[in-house]
Design a protein around this motif. Structure first.
Motif, PDB file in Angstrom:
ATOM      1  N   GLY A  17       5.443  -1.748   9.718  1.00  0.00           N
ATOM      2  CA  GLY A  17       5.094  -2.008   8.320  1.00  0.00           C
ATOM      3  C   GLY A  17       4.029  -3.092   8.227  1.00  0.00           C
ATOM      4  O   GLY A  17       3.023  -2.949   7.524  1.00  0.00           O
ATOM      5  N   ILE A  18       4.231  -4.174   8.968  1.00  0.00           N
ATOM      6  CA  ILE A  18       3.255  -5.268   8.974  1.00  0.00           C
ATOM      7  C   ILE A  18       1.935  -4.806   9.584  1.00  0.00           C
ATOM      8  O   ILE A  18       0.855  -5.121   9.077  1.00  0.00           O
ATOM      9  CB  ILE A  18       3.828  -6.496   9.716  1.00  0.00           C
ATOM     10  CG1 ILE A  18       4.977  -7.087   8.904  1.00  0.00           C
ATOM     11  CG2 ILE A  18       2.752  -7.534   9.971  1.00  0.00           C
ATOM     12  CD1 ILE A  18       5.776  -8.129   9.629  1.00  0.00           C
ATOM     13  N   LEU A  19       2.009  -4.044  10.669  1.00  0.00           N
ATOM     14  CA  LEU A  19       0.781  -3.525  11.268  1.00  0.00           C
ATOM     15  C   LEU A  19       0.064  -2.572  10.313  1.00  0.00           C
ATOM     16  O   LEU A  19      -1.168  -2.528  10.277  1.00  0.00           O
ATOM     17  CB  LEU A  19       1.084  -2.828  12.594  1.00  0.00           C
ATOM     18  CG  LEU A  19       1.469  -3.763  13.726  1.00  0.00           C
ATOM     19  CD1 LEU A  19       1.982  -2.970  14.919  1.00  0.00           C
ATOM     20  CD2 LEU A  19       0.302  -4.634  14.121  1.00  0.00           C
ATOM     21  N   GLY A  20       0.827  -1.811   9.543  1.00  0.00           N
ATOM     22  CA  GLY A  20       0.217  -0.942   8.533  1.00  0.00           C
ATOM     23  C   GLY A  20      -0.527  -1.761   7.497  1.00  0.00           C
ATOM     24  O   GLY A  20      -1.659  -1.438   7.121  1.00  0.00           O
ATOM     25  N   ALA A  21       0.116  -2.831   7.025  1.00  0.00           N
ATOM     26  CA  ALA A  21      -0.546  -3.704   6.052  1.00  0.00           C
ATOM     27  C   ALA A  21      -1.804  -4.315   6.650  1.00  0.00           C
ATOM     28  O   ALA A  21      -2.862  -4.352   6.011  1.00  0.00           O
ATOM     29  CB  ALA A  21       0.420  -4.796   5.596  1.00  0.00           C
ATOM     30  N   LEU A  22      -1.714  -4.777   7.881  1.00  0.00           N
ATOM     31  CA  LEU A  22      -2.879  -5.356   8.546  1.00  0.00           C
ATOM     32  C   LEU A  22      -3.980  -4.309   8.703  1.00  0.00           C
ATOM     33  O   LEU A  22      -5.168  -4.612   8.531  1.00  0.00           O
ATOM     34  CB  LEU A  22      -2.464  -5.917   9.906  1.00  0.00           C
ATOM     35  CG  LEU A  22      -3.442  -6.868  10.579  1.00  0.00           C
ATOM     36  CD1 LEU A  22      -3.661  -8.098   9.711  1.00  0.00           C
ATOM     37  CD2 LEU A  22      -2.914  -7.276  11.939  1.00  0.00           C
ATOM     38  N   THR A  23      -3.604  -3.069   8.991  1.00  0.00           N
ATOM     39  CA  THR A  23      -4.577  -1.988   9.103  1.00  0.00           C
ATOM     40  C   THR A  23      -5.261  -1.730   7.761  1.00  0.00           C
ATOM     41  O   THR A  23      -6.477  -1.575   7.693  1.00  0.00           O
ATOM     42  CB  THR A  23      -3.900  -0.699   9.617  1.00  0.00           C
ATOM     43  OG1 THR A  23      -3.352  -0.965  10.914  1.00  0.00           O
ATOM     44  CG2 THR A  23      -4.873   0.450   9.702  1.00  0.00           C
ATOM     45  N   GLY A  24      -4.467  -1.685   6.702  1.00  0.00           N
ATOM     46  CA  GLY A  24      -5.043  -1.489   5.371  1.00  0.00           C
ATOM     47  C   GLY A  24      -6.021  -2.592   5.008  1.00  0.00           C
ATOM     48  O   GLY A  24      -7.123  -2.328   4.521  1.00  0.00           O
ATOM     49  N   PHE A  25      -5.623  -3.842   5.262  1.00  0.00           N
ATOM     50  CA  PHE A  25      -6.536  -4.959   5.025  1.00  0.00           C
ATOM     51  C   PHE A  25      -7.778  -4.817   5.903  1.00  0.00           C
ATOM     52  O   PHE A  25      -8.899  -5.041   5.456  1.00  0.00           O
ATOM     53  CB  PHE A  25      -5.867  -6.303   5.327  1.00  0.00           C
ATOM     54  CG  PHE A  25      -4.949  -6.809   4.257  1.00  0.00           C
ATOM     55  CD1 PHE A  25      -5.260  -6.695   2.918  1.00  0.00           C
ATOM     56  CD2 PHE A  25      -3.760  -7.430   4.600  1.00  0.00           C
ATOM     57  CE1 PHE A  25      -4.409  -7.177   1.931  1.00  0.00           C
ATOM     58  CE2 PHE A  25      -2.907  -7.924   3.627  1.00  0.00           C
ATOM     59  CZ  PHE A  25      -3.232  -7.798   2.289  1.00  0.00           C
TER      60      PHE A  25
END
Length: 169
Positions: free
Chosen positions: A96-104
């Motif tokens: 989930g955190i990596l997804g957020a970092l990817t989106g950013f």
């Protein structure tokens, strides 16, 4: 829960967080632009925020802890049962955190802020995936009797990788 189901759920978490983070960055950029017009912000505000996201050590700590936990579970298979729920939760949170970092990372990269955030998210995603596959390979229920030396070598390699992930930044 089957590994396929865990992977699907984690992939879903990744995509949802990536989409939300991408939209959040776009909204933040719009608000920041309006704030600049009324002189409540400066053009440096958003790039400074991007730099702060890149230099955060929280993500490195999560990945390093997950890898060390995986190494402990490989070395001592009897702790797998109590760790299985925790490990699955850490995997979900991590993706989930990596997804957020990817989106950013995608949003920042598209708007000229550089691609280092996206690159870091992809590298960490790969590290977690390799750790997860190793745990599942060496700890499948059929292989609890696997050669101790091979299991210890795998655990040792993963355990040695964890401080490097924590320190890399």
């Amino acid at each position: 829960m089957e590994p396929k189901d865990i992977a699907k759920r984690s992939a879903g978490n990744f995509l949802i967080f990536a989409g939300c983070a991408f939209i959040l960055w776009i909204l933040a950029a719009a608000v920041d632009r309006i704030a600049q017009i009324v002189r409540l912000s400066t053009p440096e505000r958003l790039p400074a925020l991007a730099a702060s996201i890149v230099s955060s050590s929280t993500l490195q700590a999560i990945v390093a802890i997950w890898l060390l936990t995986a190494a402990v579970a490989i070395a001592f298979p009897r702790v797998l049962r109590p760790l299985s729920t925790t490990t699955t939760l850490m995997f979900d949170v991590g993706y989930g955190i990596l997804g957020a970092l990817t989106g950013f990372g995608i949003a920042i990269g598209l708007f000229g802020g550089g691609w280092s955030i996206l690159l870091r998210a992809l590298i960490y995603s790969a590290v977690i995936a390799v750790g997860y596959v190793a745990v599942r390979k060496w700890l499948s229920r059929d292989e609890f009797t696997m050669d101790g030396r091979t299991r210890w070598m795998a655990a040792g390699i993963i355990a040695l990788a964890s401080p490097f992930v924590l320190l890399w930044g």
